[in-house]
Structures are given as C-alpha cells and as structure tokens.
Design a protein around this motif. Sequence first.
Motif, mmCIF file in Angstrom:
data_model
loop_
_atom_site.group_PDB
_atom_site.id
_atom_site.type_symbol
_atom_site.label_atom_id
_atom_site.label_comp_id
_atom_site.label_asym_id
_atom_site.label_seq_id
_atom_site.Cartn_x
_atom_site.Cartn_y
_atom_site.Cartn_z
ATOM 1 N N LEU A 152 24.630 45.470 6.716
ATOM 2 C CA LEU A 152 25.435 45.201 5.714
ATOM 3 C C LEU A 152 26.039 46.669 4.910
ATOM 4 O O LEU A 152 25.926 47.632 5.638
ATOM 5 C CB LEU A 152 24.972 44.251 4.557
ATOM 6 C CG LEU A 152 24.357 42.848 4.959
ATOM 7 C CD1 LEU A 152 23.929 41.932 3.858
ATOM 8 C CD2 LEU A 152 25.615 42.098 5.673
ATOM 9 N N GLY A 153 26.124 46.494 3.920
ATOM 10 C CA GLY A 153 26.892 47.793 2.935
ATOM 11 C C GLY A 153 25.908 49.036 2.765
ATOM 12 O O GLY A 153 24.573 48.712 2.607
ATOM 13 N N ASN A 154 26.318 49.977 2.704
ATOM 14 C CA ASN A 154 25.674 51.290 2.527
ATOM 15 C C ASN A 154 24.290 51.464 3.243
ATOM 16 O O ASN A 154 23.345 51.717 2.686
ATOM 17 C CB ASN A 154 25.145 51.170 0.894
ATOM 18 C CG ASN A 154 26.340 51.153 0.023
ATOM 19 O OD1 ASN A 154 27.341 51.752 0.146
ATOM 20 N ND2 ASN A 154 26.124 50.011 -0.904
ATOM 21 N N VAL A 155 24.537 51.432 4.486
ATOM 22 C CA VAL A 155 23.612 51.768 5.648
ATOM 23 C C VAL A 155 23.962 53.046 6.449
ATOM 24 O O VAL A 155 25.112 52.984 7.126
ATOM 25 C CB VAL A 155 23.331 50.522 6.573
ATOM 26 C CG1 VAL A 155 22.532 50.798 7.885
ATOM 27 C CG2 VAL A 155 22.796 49.374 5.707
ATOM 28 N N ALA A 156 23.143 53.982 6.518
ATOM 29 C CA ALA A 156 23.228 55.175 7.346
ATOM 30 C C ALA A 156 22.096 55.071 8.511
ATOM 31 O O ALA A 156 21.055 55.307 8.173
ATOM 32 C CB ALA A 156 23.314 56.287 6.473
ATOM 33 N N LEU A 174 25.215 41.644 17.241
ATOM 34 C CA LEU A 174 24.877 42.648 15.920
ATOM 35 C C LEU A 174 26.165 42.789 15.313
ATOM 36 O O LEU A 174 27.134 42.711 16.074
ATOM 37 C CB LEU A 174 24.751 43.926 16.746
ATOM 38 C CG LEU A 174 24.660 45.205 15.999
ATOM 39 C CD1 LEU A 174 23.879 45.224 14.699
ATOM 40 C CD2 LEU A 174 24.467 46.491 16.719
ATOM 41 N N SER A 175 26.154 42.959 13.983
ATOM 42 C CA SER A 175 27.556 43.034 13.301
ATOM 43 C C SER A 175 27.145 44.204 12.475
ATOM 44 O O SER A 175 26.280 44.301 11.688
ATOM 45 C CB SER A 175 27.866 41.981 12.413
ATOM 46 O OG SER A 175 27.151 41.466 11.637
ATOM 47 N N MET A 176 28.356 45.089 11.813
ATOM 48 C CA MET A 176 28.258 46.283 11.128
ATOM 49 C C MET A 176 29.887 45.986 10.565
ATOM 50 O O MET A 176 30.506 46.779 11.030
ATOM 51 C CB MET A 176 28.187 47.389 11.710
ATOM 52 C CG MET A 176 27.764 48.448 10.619
ATOM 53 S SD MET A 176 27.226 50.068 10.959
ATOM 54 C CE MET A 176 28.605 50.776 11.690
ATOM 55 N N GLU A 177 30.045 45.300 9.720
ATOM 56 C CA GLU A 177 31.585 45.155 9.270
ATOM 57 C C GLU A 177 31.566 45.421 7.576
ATOM 58 O O GLU A 177 32.878 45.306 7.176
ATOM 59 C CB GLU A 177 31.824 43.815 9.507
ATOM 60 C CG GLU A 177 31.674 43.430 10.902
ATOM 61 C CD GLU A 177 32.276 41.869 11.159
ATOM 62 O OE1 GLU A 177 33.472 41.704 11.580
ATOM 63 O OE2 GLU A 177 31.407 40.998 11.064
ATOM 64 N N LEU A 193 21.164 35.819 28.154
ATOM 65 C CA LEU A 193 21.496 35.661 26.794
ATOM 66 C C LEU A 193 22.642 36.690 26.381
ATOM 67 O O LEU A 193 22.649 37.854 26.996
ATOM 68 C CB LEU A 193 20.414 36.007 25.909
ATOM 69 C CG LEU A 193 19.023 35.257 25.912
ATOM 70 C CD1 LEU A 193 18.114 35.742 25.233
ATOM 71 C CD2 LEU A 193 19.471 33.776 25.588
ATOM 72 N N ASP A 194 23.584 36.218 25.943
ATOM 73 C CA ASP A 194 24.890 36.961 25.587
ATOM 74 C C ASP A 194 24.611 38.037 24.404
ATOM 75 O O ASP A 194 23.915 37.392 23.419
ATOM 76 C CB ASP A 194 26.163 35.961 25.350
ATOM 77 C CG ASP A 194 27.305 37.057 25.310
ATOM 78 O OD1 ASP A 194 27.372 38.073 26.043
ATOM 79 O OD2 ASP A 194 28.274 36.245 24.433
ATOM 80 N N GLY A 195 24.993 38.852 24.604
ATOM 81 C CA GLY A 195 24.925 39.972 23.334
ATOM 82 C C GLY A 195 26.232 40.786 23.032
ATOM 83 O O GLY A 195 26.938 40.763 23.886
ATOM 84 N N TYR A 196 26.406 40.876 21.798
ATOM 85 C CA TYR A 196 27.621 41.624 21.397
ATOM 86 C C TYR A 196 27.536 42.561 20.022
ATOM 87 O O TYR A 196 26.524 42.208 19.294
ATOM 88 C CB TYR A 196 28.856 40.708 21.441
ATOM 89 C CG TYR A 196 28.791 39.590 20.121
ATOM 90 C CD1 TYR A 196 28.796 39.959 18.734
ATOM 91 C CD2 TYR A 196 28.326 38.546 20.579
ATOM 92 C CE1 TYR A 196 28.593 38.948 17.795
ATOM 93 C CE2 TYR A 196 28.283 37.537 19.528
ATOM 94 C CZ TYR A 196 28.426 37.725 18.382
ATOM 95 O OH TYR A 196 28.126 36.731 17.203
ATOM 96 N N ALA A 197 28.579 43.419 19.859
ATOM 97 C CA ALA A 197 28.563 44.005 18.762
ATOM 98 C C ALA A 197 29.742 43.984 18.044
ATOM 99 O O ALA A 197 30.752 44.375 18.590
ATOM 100 C CB ALA A 197 28.096 45.560 18.863
ATOM 101 N N LEU A 198 29.803 43.563 16.540
ATOM 102 C CA LEU A 198 30.964 43.565 16.057
ATOM 103 C C LEU A 198 31.098 44.808 15.090
ATOM 104 O O LEU A 198 30.440 44.740 14.087
ATOM 105 C CB LEU A 198 31.296 42.457 15.135
ATOM 106 C CG LEU A 198 31.014 40.876 15.812
ATOM 107 C CD1 LEU A 198 31.059 39.872 15.275
ATOM 108 C CD2 LEU A 198 32.528 41.016 16.879
#
Length: 286
Positions: free
Chosen positions: A183-187, A207-210, A246-251
């Motif tokens: 989520l927000g404010n992650v480095a 995985l999502s980082m939006e 297993l399918d994996g993805y990154a958004l």
Amino acid sequence: MTMRPSTPRWLPFAAILLMAAALPARANVYAVGPDAGCTHATIQAAIDAAEANPGEDFIRIPHSQICNNQALAINTAQTLSLEGYWSDCNTLDTSGIKTTLDGAGNFGWPVLRIEGSGHVINLDSFTIRNGDVLGNGSKGGGISYRGNGSLVVVNTAVINNTAGLGGGMYLEGTGSAATVQILGNVAINGNTARDSGGGVFAEAVHLSMEAPNSVIAFNEAVGYELFGVTVGGYGGGLVVNNTTSLDGYALIGSAGVGASGAIHGKEARNGGGEGVLRESGSRKDR
C-alpha cells in the motif's frame, strides 16, 4: 391434579455454554517493551501468544526501542496486525516515526518469516533492515513470505537486506489465495540479491503496488558464477517467476515518489529493473 413436566436444572447452564461456544474469539492486544502496560519483553513472545489466541490480534511494537538481532517467525491462520506507530505501549504516535526491526547479527535468517494459510498479516510503520540470509539459493533478506493468505504492507521501509532470491522481499504463494498488497508509503530500497530479484522476488503470488508514494528503488541483482557460467542476475528491482501451476502476477500502478516512477535506480546483470521468468508469470503495468 395436572402434572407439568419439569425442566432439568442443567438446561439453562447448557444453553449458556452453547452461547459462549458460538461467540467468536475476542481480539487481544499485545504490547512489547519494558514499560508499564507492556505485556511481553520480546516481539517473538508476543507473536507466539497471539498465535495461541485464535481471534484477530494486534501487537504494538513501540518505536522508542530499536529491535536488534531480529529473526521473527509467524505461522498462523488468523488475522494478525503488527503496529509500529506507538511511542510506548500505551501511547499512539501519528508523527510517522517507524519502529526499526534490525536483522544484523541474527545468524543468517530473514528479519521476518511468514508462513501458513488462511491468514491476513498486516505490517504498518516499520523499518526492516540489515537482514543477510546466507547462500545463493537463500530467500528473502528482509521479508520471506511463503503461504496461502494475505500480506498487507503499509508505511514501511525495507532497506539494506541481502539474500539469494529477493534481497528485500521473497514472496511465494502455496495456493491460489496468496496475495501481497504493497500500500502507500512503502520503500523497498538498497537491497541486494546474489541471484535475482534485488528488491522483490515474487513466485506464484498475486502482488500489487498501486497506492501513492510507494517505490522499489536502487536495488541490485548481482548474479554469480558457477563453473564459468553466469547464474541469475535478473531483475534488479522486481522478478515475477512461476514454476508451478499457480498463476502469479504483479500489478504496478504506483507513480512512485515525485516523478521518479515506481521502479527505478536498479542494477542487474540481466533483465534490467524487472524480469519475468517462466511462461506463466506476468508483470502488468497500469
């Protein structure tokens, strides 16, 4: 004379017991530190106590202490929130100061290992640093996740960690419900992979980082030589890899910080900042 059937005296007590059994387990709050109001002296002791309580639990880890030599392990099927935004065990702090979990000197373990199924693990307001997991095949210097549940990370820095795969974070799904939300404010900055995935190595996980102000930056995938052949060195910032059904993805939809972009300042022997390994893995930009 009419005889009425009598009610056994034990029935009201049985009803009470049945009602109590039907109630959900009460959430407990644990707090780590030496001060009044703290419940445990170490983070691991608080985690163990929370795992023994099947309901939703919260662990306060005040930032007034630097937690050194950390090699924490979570293996649960519950909702568990680790909170670093406390100045002491009783005082909430909204200043943005984070609690530091330092893995230096922990004999080669990730700073935080998470396993299990059916869980929701929330990490809020931490600096996770200096984990160094030995070996080219090691996984997750800062955070090593292997499970079939949900991990949510917010307001957290994962910095200066080293491992074979996923210097900052290694994320592996063991089932179709495995999700990781950044989520927000992650480095995720300044981490090193001896093999691949300097910042993050994601395998069979969603995985999502939006959210705003989150970034994967200045990480490195070094690779290594084996019998004169270069092994690894893919994805200085991020690798998405699938070796199972297993399918994996990154958004990746975060704009990063300022105009820098979500993934930048990365170094890799192969594949630049991002790498997709195996045909079933995918990386999707928004």
